[in-house]
Design a protein around this motif. Sequence first.
Motif, PDB file in Angstrom:
ATOM      1  N   LEU A 155      -3.505  16.040   4.129  1.00  0.00           N
ATOM      2  CA  LEU A 155      -3.734  17.070   2.962  1.00  0.00           C
ATOM      3  C   LEU A 155      -5.236  17.167   2.566  1.00  0.00           C
ATOM      4  O   LEU A 155      -5.901  18.214   2.374  1.00  0.00           O
ATOM      5  N   LEU A 156      -5.802  16.004   2.629  1.00  0.00           N
ATOM      6  CA  LEU A 156      -7.468  15.899   2.519  1.00  0.00           C
ATOM      7  C   LEU A 156      -8.002  16.800   3.647  1.00  0.00           C
ATOM      8  O   LEU A 156      -8.893  17.535   3.280  1.00  0.00           O
ATOM      9  N   ALA A 157      -7.391  16.307   4.834  1.00  0.00           N
ATOM     10  CA  ALA A 157      -8.265  17.146   5.949  1.00  0.00           C
ATOM     11  C   ALA A 157      -7.897  18.495   5.840  1.00  0.00           C
ATOM     12  O   ALA A 157      -8.663  19.532   6.411  1.00  0.00           O
ATOM     13  N   ALA A 158      -6.858  19.059   5.290  1.00  0.00           N
ATOM     14  CA  ALA A 158      -6.705  20.864   5.083  1.00  0.00           C
ATOM     15  C   ALA A 158      -7.619  20.958   4.266  1.00  0.00           C
ATOM     16  O   ALA A 158      -7.231  22.637   3.619  1.00  0.00           O
ATOM     17  N   GLY A 159      -8.267  20.483   3.534  1.00  0.00           N
ATOM     18  CA  GLY A 159      -8.941  20.842   2.290  1.00  0.00           C
ATOM     19  C   GLY A 159      -8.556  20.768   0.947  1.00  0.00           C
ATOM     20  O   GLY A 159      -8.858  21.658  -0.139  1.00  0.00           O
ATOM     21  N   VAL A 160      -7.457  20.263   0.691  1.00  0.00           N
ATOM     22  CA  VAL A 160      -6.835  20.084  -0.606  1.00  0.00           C
ATOM     23  C   VAL A 160      -7.608  19.060  -1.427  1.00  0.00           C
ATOM     24  O   VAL A 160      -7.845  17.706  -1.027  1.00  0.00           O
ATOM     25  N   PRO A 161      -8.145  19.412  -2.784  1.00  0.00           N
ATOM     26  CA  PRO A 161      -8.927  18.369  -3.402  1.00  0.00           C
ATOM     27  C   PRO A 161      -8.211  17.111  -3.571  1.00  0.00           C
ATOM     28  O   PRO A 161      -6.885  17.002  -3.712  1.00  0.00           O
ATOM     29  N   PRO A 162      -8.786  15.975  -3.766  1.00  0.00           N
ATOM     30  CA  PRO A 162      -8.293  14.689  -3.892  1.00  0.00           C
ATOM     31  C   PRO A 162      -7.107  14.392  -4.994  1.00  0.00           C
ATOM     32  O   PRO A 162      -5.848  14.045  -4.406  1.00  0.00           O
ATOM     33  N   THR A 163      -7.315  14.948  -6.053  1.00  0.00           N
ATOM     34  CA  THR A 163      -6.088  14.751  -7.064  1.00  0.00           C
ATOM     35  C   THR A 163      -5.176  15.625  -6.827  1.00  0.00           C
ATOM     36  O   THR A 163      -3.877  15.217  -6.849  1.00  0.00           O
ATOM     37  N   GLN A 164      -5.274  17.010  -6.373  1.00  0.00           N
ATOM     38  CA  GLN A 164      -4.420  17.809  -5.869  1.00  0.00           C
ATOM     39  C   GLN A 164      -3.608  17.258  -4.627  1.00  0.00           C
ATOM     40  O   GLN A 164      -2.267  17.437  -4.671  1.00  0.00           O
ATOM     41  N   ALA A 165      -4.138  16.419  -3.796  1.00  0.00           N
ATOM     42  CA  ALA A 165      -3.686  16.171  -2.698  1.00  0.00           C
ATOM     43  C   ALA A 165      -2.699  14.905  -2.997  1.00  0.00           C
ATOM     44  O   ALA A 165      -1.560  14.790  -2.596  1.00  0.00           O
ATOM     45  N   LEU A 166      -2.982  14.140  -4.029  1.00  0.00           N
ATOM     46  CA  LEU A 166      -2.117  13.079  -4.525  1.00  0.00           C
ATOM     47  C   LEU A 166      -1.024  13.500  -5.301  1.00  0.00           C
ATOM     48  O   LEU A 166       0.162  13.203  -4.681  1.00  0.00           O
ATOM     49  N   ALA A 167      -1.067  14.642  -5.830  1.00  0.00           N
ATOM     50  CA  ALA A 167       0.198  15.401  -6.439  1.00  0.00           C
ATOM     51  C   ALA A 167       1.080  16.099  -5.622  1.00  0.00           C
ATOM     52  O   ALA A 167       2.129  16.018  -5.573  1.00  0.00           O
ATOM     53  N   THR A 168       0.486  16.710  -4.503  1.00  0.00           N
ATOM     54  CA  THR A 168       1.251  17.467  -3.567  1.00  0.00           C
ATOM     55  C   THR A 168       1.924  16.685  -2.666  1.00  0.00           C
ATOM     56  O   THR A 168       3.121  16.686  -2.356  1.00  0.00           O
ATOM     57  N   ASN A 169       1.154  15.484  -2.240  1.00  0.00           N
ATOM     58  CA  ASN A 169       1.939  14.177  -1.628  1.00  0.00           C
ATOM     59  C   ASN A 169       2.991  13.700  -2.187  1.00  0.00           C
ATOM     60  O   ASN A 169       4.048  13.622  -1.644  1.00  0.00           O
ATOM     61  N   LYS A 170       3.090  13.638  -3.557  1.00  0.00           N
ATOM     62  CA  LYS A 170       4.190  13.088  -4.460  1.00  0.00           C
ATOM     63  C   LYS A 170       5.341  14.163  -4.335  1.00  0.00           C
ATOM     64  O   LYS A 170       6.536  13.843  -4.334  1.00  0.00           O
ATOM     65  N   LEU A 171       5.078  15.574  -4.414  1.00  0.00           N
ATOM     66  CA  LEU A 171       6.023  16.546  -4.440  1.00  0.00           C
ATOM     67  C   LEU A 171       6.702  16.570  -2.891  1.00  0.00           C
ATOM     68  O   LEU A 171       8.132  16.361  -3.083  1.00  0.00           O
ATOM     69  N   GLN A 172       6.068  16.369  -1.978  1.00  0.00           N
ATOM     70  CA  GLN A 172       6.590  16.452  -0.597  1.00  0.00           C
ATOM     71  C   GLN A 172       7.499  15.316  -0.375  1.00  0.00           C
ATOM     72  O   GLN A 172       8.707  15.132   0.181  1.00  0.00           O
ATOM     73  N   SER A 173       7.040  13.964  -0.783  1.00  0.00           N
ATOM     74  CA  SER A 173       7.406  12.624  -0.382  1.00  0.00           C
ATOM     75  C   SER A 173       8.687  12.411  -1.277  1.00  0.00           C
ATOM     76  O   SER A 173       9.452  11.575  -1.029  1.00  0.00           O
ATOM     77  N   SER A 174       8.783  13.262  -2.479  1.00  0.00           N
ATOM     78  CA  SER A 174      10.103  12.860  -3.326  1.00  0.00           C
ATOM     79  C   SER A 174      11.347  13.406  -2.510  1.00  0.00           C
ATOM     80  O   SER A 174      12.210  12.661  -2.547  1.00  0.00           O
ATOM     81  N   PHE A 175      11.187  14.500  -1.839  1.00  0.00           N
ATOM     82  CA  PHE A 175      12.189  15.033  -0.994  1.00  0.00           C
ATOM     83  C   PHE A 175      12.599  13.873   0.077  1.00  0.00           C
ATOM     84  O   PHE A 175      13.733  13.797   0.481  1.00  0.00           O
ATOM     85  N   GLY A 176      11.632  13.585   0.782  1.00  0.00           N
ATOM     86  CA  GLY A 176      11.835  12.535   1.826  1.00  0.00           C
ATOM     87  C   GLY A 176      12.492  11.200   1.376  1.00  0.00           C
ATOM     88  O   GLY A 176      13.580  10.595   1.899  1.00  0.00           O
ATOM     89  N   SER A 177      12.148  10.514   0.193  1.00  0.00           N
ATOM     90  CA  SER A 177      12.595   9.620  -0.239  1.00  0.00           C
ATOM     91  C   SER A 177      13.829   9.479  -0.953  1.00  0.00           C
ATOM     92  O   SER A 177      14.648   8.789  -0.718  1.00  0.00           O
ATOM     93  N   PHE A 178      14.273  10.971  -1.469  1.00  0.00           N
ATOM     94  CA  PHE A 178      15.654  11.134  -1.758  1.00  0.00           C
ATOM     95  C   PHE A 178      16.588  11.212  -0.688  1.00  0.00           C
ATOM     96  O   PHE A 178      17.646  10.594  -0.973  1.00  0.00           O
ATOM     97  N   SER A 179      16.080  11.798   0.649  1.00  0.00           N
ATOM     98  CA  SER A 179      17.081  11.817   1.472  1.00  0.00           C
ATOM     99  C   SER A 179      17.357  10.422   2.002  1.00  0.00           C
ATOM    100  O   SER A 179      18.451  10.306   2.324  1.00  0.00           O
ATOM    101  N   ALA A 180      16.312   9.623   2.093  1.00  0.00           N
ATOM    102  CA  ALA A 180      16.671   8.534   2.580  1.00  0.00           C
ATOM    103  C   ALA A 180      17.637   7.562   1.614  1.00  0.00           C
ATOM    104  O   ALA A 180      18.550   6.784   2.066  1.00  0.00           O
TER     105      ALA A 180
END
Length: 256
Positions: free
Chosen positions: A36-61
Amino acid sequence: MDISLDILAILFFVAGLAAFIDAIAGGGGLLTVPALLAAGVPPTQALATNKLQSSFGSFSATYYFVRNGLVDLRQMVLAIICTFVGSAVGAELVQVIDAGLLTTMIPALLIVISLYFLFAPQASVHGGKAKISDGLFAFTVGTSIGFYDGFFGPGTGSLFTICFVTLAGLGIVEATARTKVLNFTSNIAALMFFIMAGLPVWEIGLVMAVGGFIGARIGAKIVVSNGRKLIRPMVVIMSMLMAVKLLWEQNPQWFQ
Protein backbone atom coordinates in the motif's frame (compact mmCIF):
# COMPACT_ATOMS: atom_id res chain seq x y z
CA MET A 1 -6.98 9.16 -4.72
CA ASP A 2 -6.52 7.92 -8.27
CA ILE A 3 -5.19 4.37 -8.62
CA SER A 4 -4.66 2.70 -12.00
CA LEU A 5 -6.24 -0.65 -12.82
CA ASP A 6 -2.87 -2.40 -13.02
CA ILE A 7 -1.96 -1.23 -9.50
CA LEU A 8 -5.36 -2.37 -8.21
CA ALA A 9 -4.80 -5.77 -9.84
CA ILE A 10 -1.41 -6.09 -8.15
CA LEU A 11 -2.88 -5.12 -4.78
CA PHE A 12 -5.68 -7.67 -5.29
CA PHE A 13 -3.17 -10.50 -5.72
CA VAL A 14 -0.92 -9.24 -2.92
CA ALA A 15 -3.93 -9.25 -0.58
CA GLY A 16 -4.84 -12.78 -1.65
CA LEU A 17 -1.31 -14.05 -1.06
CA ALA A 18 -1.06 -12.20 2.26
CA ALA A 19 -4.39 -13.59 3.51
CA PHE A 20 -3.36 -17.10 2.44
CA ILE A 21 -0.12 -16.74 4.42
CA ASP A 22 -1.91 -15.12 7.35
CA ALA A 23 -4.41 -17.96 7.67
CA ILE A 24 -1.59 -20.48 7.98
CA ALA A 25 1.30 -18.78 9.72
CA GLY A 26 0.46 -15.11 10.23
CA GLY A 27 2.49 -12.20 8.95
CA GLY A 28 0.40 -11.33 5.92
CA GLY A 29 0.38 -7.67 6.89
CA LEU A 30 4.11 -7.63 6.25
CA LEU A 31 3.19 -7.81 2.57
CA THR A 32 0.07 -5.64 2.36
CA VAL A 33 1.24 -2.57 4.30
CA PRO A 34 4.47 -2.13 2.27
CA ALA A 35 2.48 -2.75 -0.92
CA LEU A 36 0.00 0.00 0.00
CA LEU A 37 2.83 2.38 0.81
CA ALA A 38 4.56 1.54 -2.46
CA ALA A 39 1.29 2.32 -4.28
CA GLY A 40 1.43 5.85 -2.87
CA VAL A 41 -1.07 5.58 -0.03
CA PRO A 42 -0.08 7.87 2.91
CA PRO A 43 1.09 5.97 6.04
CA THR A 44 -1.95 6.44 8.30
CA GLN A 45 -4.36 5.76 5.44
CA ALA A 46 -2.30 2.72 4.46
CA LEU A 47 -2.74 1.26 7.96
CA ALA A 48 -6.47 2.06 7.91
CA THR A 49 -6.94 0.58 4.42
CA ASN A 50 -4.99 -2.48 5.47
CA LYS A 51 -7.38 -2.97 8.39
CA LEU A 52 -10.33 -2.71 5.98
CA GLN A 53 -9.06 -5.41 3.65
CA SER A 54 -7.62 -7.67 6.35
CA SER A 55 -10.93 -7.71 8.23
CA PHE A 56 -12.47 -9.67 5.37
CA GLY A 57 -9.62 -12.15 5.26
CA SER A 58 -9.56 -12.72 9.02
CA PHE A 59 -13.35 -13.12 9.04
CA SER A 60 -13.14 -15.71 6.26
CA ALA A 61 -10.57 -17.79 8.17
CA THR A 62 -12.36 -17.34 11.51
CA TYR A 63 -15.69 -18.45 10.08
CA TYR A 64 -14.07 -21.55 8.59
CA PHE A 65 -12.40 -22.52 11.87
CA VAL A 66 -15.53 -21.91 13.97
CA ARG A 67 -17.77 -23.75 11.54
CA ASN A 68 -15.46 -26.77 11.60
CA GLY A 69 -15.33 -26.88 15.39
CA LEU A 70 -11.66 -25.94 15.77
CA VAL A 71 -12.42 -23.14 18.23
CA ASP A 72 -15.13 -22.46 20.82
CA LEU A 73 -15.92 -18.74 21.03
CA ARG A 74 -17.39 -19.15 24.53
CA GLN A 75 -13.92 -19.99 25.84
CA MET A 76 -12.49 -16.79 24.36
CA VAL A 77 -14.90 -14.10 25.55
CA LEU A 78 -12.43 -12.38 27.91
CA ALA A 79 -9.60 -12.56 25.39
CA ILE A 80 -11.87 -11.08 22.72
CA ILE A 81 -12.86 -8.18 24.99
CA CYS A 82 -9.25 -7.41 26.00
CA THR A 83 -8.04 -7.60 22.41
CA PHE A 84 -10.83 -5.29 21.25
CA VAL A 85 -9.97 -2.67 23.89
CA GLY A 86 -6.24 -2.84 23.19
CA SER A 87 -6.74 -2.47 19.46
CA ALA A 88 -9.11 0.47 19.89
CA VAL A 89 -6.55 2.32 22.02
CA GLY A 90 -3.81 1.63 19.48
CA ALA A 91 -5.96 2.82 16.58
CA GLU A 92 -6.67 6.09 18.39
CA LEU A 93 -3.02 6.67 19.26
CA VAL A 94 -1.71 6.12 15.73
CA GLN A 95 -3.97 8.93 14.47
CA VAL A 96 -2.24 11.58 16.59
CA ILE A 97 1.31 10.64 15.62
CA ASP A 98 3.03 12.79 13.00
CA ALA A 99 2.86 11.11 9.55
CA GLY A 100 6.54 11.77 8.94
CA LEU A 101 7.48 9.96 12.14
CA LEU A 102 5.26 7.02 11.20
CA THR A 103 6.88 6.82 7.75
CA THR A 104 10.27 6.61 9.42
CA MET A 105 9.11 4.02 11.95
CA ILE A 106 7.54 1.54 9.52
CA PRO A 107 10.73 0.23 7.81
CA ALA A 108 12.43 -0.16 11.21
CA LEU A 109 9.43 -2.04 12.62
CA LEU A 110 9.33 -4.29 9.55
CA ILE A 111 13.00 -5.18 9.97
CA VAL A 112 12.70 -5.85 13.71
CA ILE A 113 9.61 -8.03 13.32
CA SER A 114 11.12 -9.90 10.37
CA LEU A 115 14.26 -10.67 12.37
CA TYR A 116 12.08 -11.89 15.23
CA PHE A 117 10.21 -14.26 12.92
CA LEU A 118 13.51 -15.44 11.46
CA PHE A 119 15.01 -16.42 14.80
CA ALA A 120 11.90 -17.26 16.86
CA PRO A 121 11.37 -20.97 17.59
CA GLN A 122 8.96 -22.88 15.37
CA ALA A 123 5.64 -23.83 16.93
CA SER A 124 5.07 -27.55 17.46
CA VAL A 125 2.17 -29.61 16.17
CA HIS A 126 1.21 -30.90 19.60
CA GLY A 127 0.32 -28.79 22.58
CA GLY A 128 2.09 -28.65 25.92
CA LYS A 129 1.46 -27.40 29.44
CA ALA A 130 -0.01 -23.91 29.82
CA LYS A 131 2.34 -21.50 31.61
CA ILE A 132 -0.32 -18.89 32.47
CA SER A 133 -4.07 -18.92 33.08
CA ASP A 134 -6.62 -18.00 30.41
CA GLY A 135 -7.49 -14.81 32.30
CA LEU A 136 -3.88 -13.65 32.55
CA PHE A 137 -3.35 -14.52 28.91
CA ALA A 138 -6.34 -12.39 27.93
CA PHE A 139 -5.24 -9.35 29.98
CA THR A 140 -1.56 -9.46 29.01
CA VAL A 141 -1.28 -10.99 25.54
CA GLY A 142 -4.74 -10.04 24.27
CA THR A 143 -4.47 -6.40 25.35
CA SER A 144 -0.84 -5.83 24.32
CA ILE A 145 -0.95 -7.53 20.93
CA GLY A 146 -4.37 -6.01 20.30
CA PHE A 147 -2.81 -2.59 20.98
CA TYR A 148 0.03 -3.37 18.58
CA ASP A 149 -2.42 -4.44 15.88
CA GLY A 150 -4.43 -1.25 16.21
CA PHE A 151 -1.27 0.86 16.18
CA PHE A 152 0.64 -0.91 13.39
CA GLY A 153 -0.47 -4.47 12.67
CA PRO A 154 1.88 -6.51 10.44
CA GLY A 155 2.84 -9.78 12.12
CA THR A 156 0.00 -9.78 14.64
CA GLY A 157 -1.14 -13.26 13.64
CA SER A 158 2.32 -14.74 14.09
CA LEU A 159 2.73 -13.08 17.48
CA PHE A 160 -0.63 -14.42 18.69
CA THR A 161 0.19 -17.92 17.42
CA ILE A 162 3.57 -17.98 19.13
CA CYS A 163 1.99 -16.85 22.41
CA PHE A 164 -0.81 -19.41 22.20
CA VAL A 165 1.74 -22.18 21.70
CA THR A 166 4.42 -21.08 24.18
CA LEU A 167 2.25 -19.56 26.93
CA ALA A 168 -1.16 -21.26 26.57
CA GLY A 169 0.29 -24.66 25.64
CA LEU A 170 -1.91 -25.17 22.57
CA GLY A 171 -1.15 -27.28 19.51
CA ILE A 172 -0.42 -25.47 16.28
CA VAL A 173 -3.85 -26.03 14.69
CA GLU A 174 -5.85 -24.84 17.72
CA ALA A 175 -3.41 -21.95 18.22
CA THR A 176 -3.88 -20.87 14.62
CA ALA A 177 -7.68 -21.09 14.92
CA ARG A 178 -7.75 -18.99 18.09
CA THR A 179 -5.31 -16.56 16.55
CA LYS A 180 -7.68 -15.78 13.70
CA VAL A 181 -10.52 -15.07 16.16
CA LEU A 182 -8.43 -12.47 18.00
CA ASN A 183 -6.95 -11.16 14.76
CA PHE A 184 -10.45 -10.54 13.42
CA THR A 185 -11.40 -8.88 16.72
CA SER A 186 -8.47 -6.47 16.62
CA ASN A 187 -9.04 -5.74 12.93
CA ILE A 188 -12.69 -4.81 13.48
CA ALA A 189 -11.93 -2.70 16.56
CA ALA A 190 -9.27 -0.66 14.76
CA LEU A 191 -11.33 -0.43 11.58
CA MET A 192 -14.29 1.09 13.45
CA PHE A 193 -12.14 3.96 14.71
CA PHE A 194 -10.40 4.42 11.36
CA ILE A 195 -13.78 4.64 9.60
CA MET A 196 -15.00 7.24 12.07
CA ALA A 197 -11.88 9.25 11.24
CA GLY A 198 -12.51 8.85 7.49
CA LEU A 199 -9.11 7.24 6.87
CA PRO A 200 -9.65 4.07 4.74
CA VAL A 201 -9.27 4.34 0.97
CA TRP A 202 -12.42 2.39 0.13
CA GLU A 203 -11.83 1.63 -3.56
CA ILE A 204 -8.47 0.05 -2.74
CA GLY A 205 -9.58 -1.63 0.47
CA LEU A 206 -12.62 -3.33 -1.04
CA VAL A 207 -10.68 -4.63 -4.06
CA MET A 208 -8.05 -6.06 -1.72
CA ALA A 209 -10.80 -7.42 0.54
CA VAL A 210 -12.07 -9.67 -2.24
CA GLY A 211 -8.58 -11.07 -2.80
CA GLY A 212 -8.05 -11.44 0.92
CA PHE A 213 -11.33 -13.28 1.46
CA ILE A 214 -10.44 -15.82 -1.23
CA GLY A 215 -6.85 -16.25 -0.06
CA ALA A 216 -7.83 -16.70 3.58
CA ARG A 217 -10.39 -19.36 2.76
CA ILE A 218 -7.83 -21.36 0.79
CA GLY A 219 -5.22 -20.97 3.52
CA ALA A 220 -7.61 -22.01 6.29
CA LYS A 221 -8.28 -25.28 4.51
CA ILE A 222 -4.63 -26.29 4.49
CA VAL A 223 -3.56 -25.31 8.00
CA VAL A 224 -0.84 -27.90 8.53
CA SER A 225 2.58 -27.55 10.11
CA ASN A 226 4.48 -28.39 6.90
CA GLY A 227 3.18 -25.27 5.21
CA ARG A 228 5.02 -23.09 7.70
CA LYS A 229 8.42 -24.34 6.48
CA LEU A 230 7.93 -22.61 3.14
CA ILE A 231 5.79 -19.63 4.09
CA ARG A 232 7.77 -18.34 7.06
CA PRO A 233 11.03 -17.68 5.18
CA MET A 234 9.06 -16.26 2.25
CA VAL A 235 7.37 -13.71 4.51
CA VAL A 236 10.70 -12.73 6.06
CA ILE A 237 12.47 -12.31 2.70
CA MET A 238 9.70 -10.30 1.08
CA SER A 239 9.17 -8.01 4.06
CA MET A 240 12.89 -7.34 4.36
CA LEU A 241 13.03 -6.45 0.67
CA MET A 242 10.07 -4.11 1.09
CA ALA A 243 11.71 -2.47 4.13
CA VAL A 244 14.93 -1.91 2.19
CA LYS A 245 12.93 -0.44 -0.69
CA LEU A 246 11.17 2.02 1.64
CA LEU A 247 14.46 2.99 3.28
CA TRP A 248 16.01 3.59 -0.14
CA GLU A 249 13.11 5.85 -1.13
CA GLN A 250 13.35 7.84 2.12
CA ASN A 251 17.16 7.96 2.35
CA PRO A 252 18.72 7.44 -1.12
CA GLN A 253 22.03 8.85 0.15
CA TRP A 254 22.50 5.75 2.29
CA PHE A 255 22.79 3.57 -0.83
CA GLN A 256 25.23 5.75 -2.78
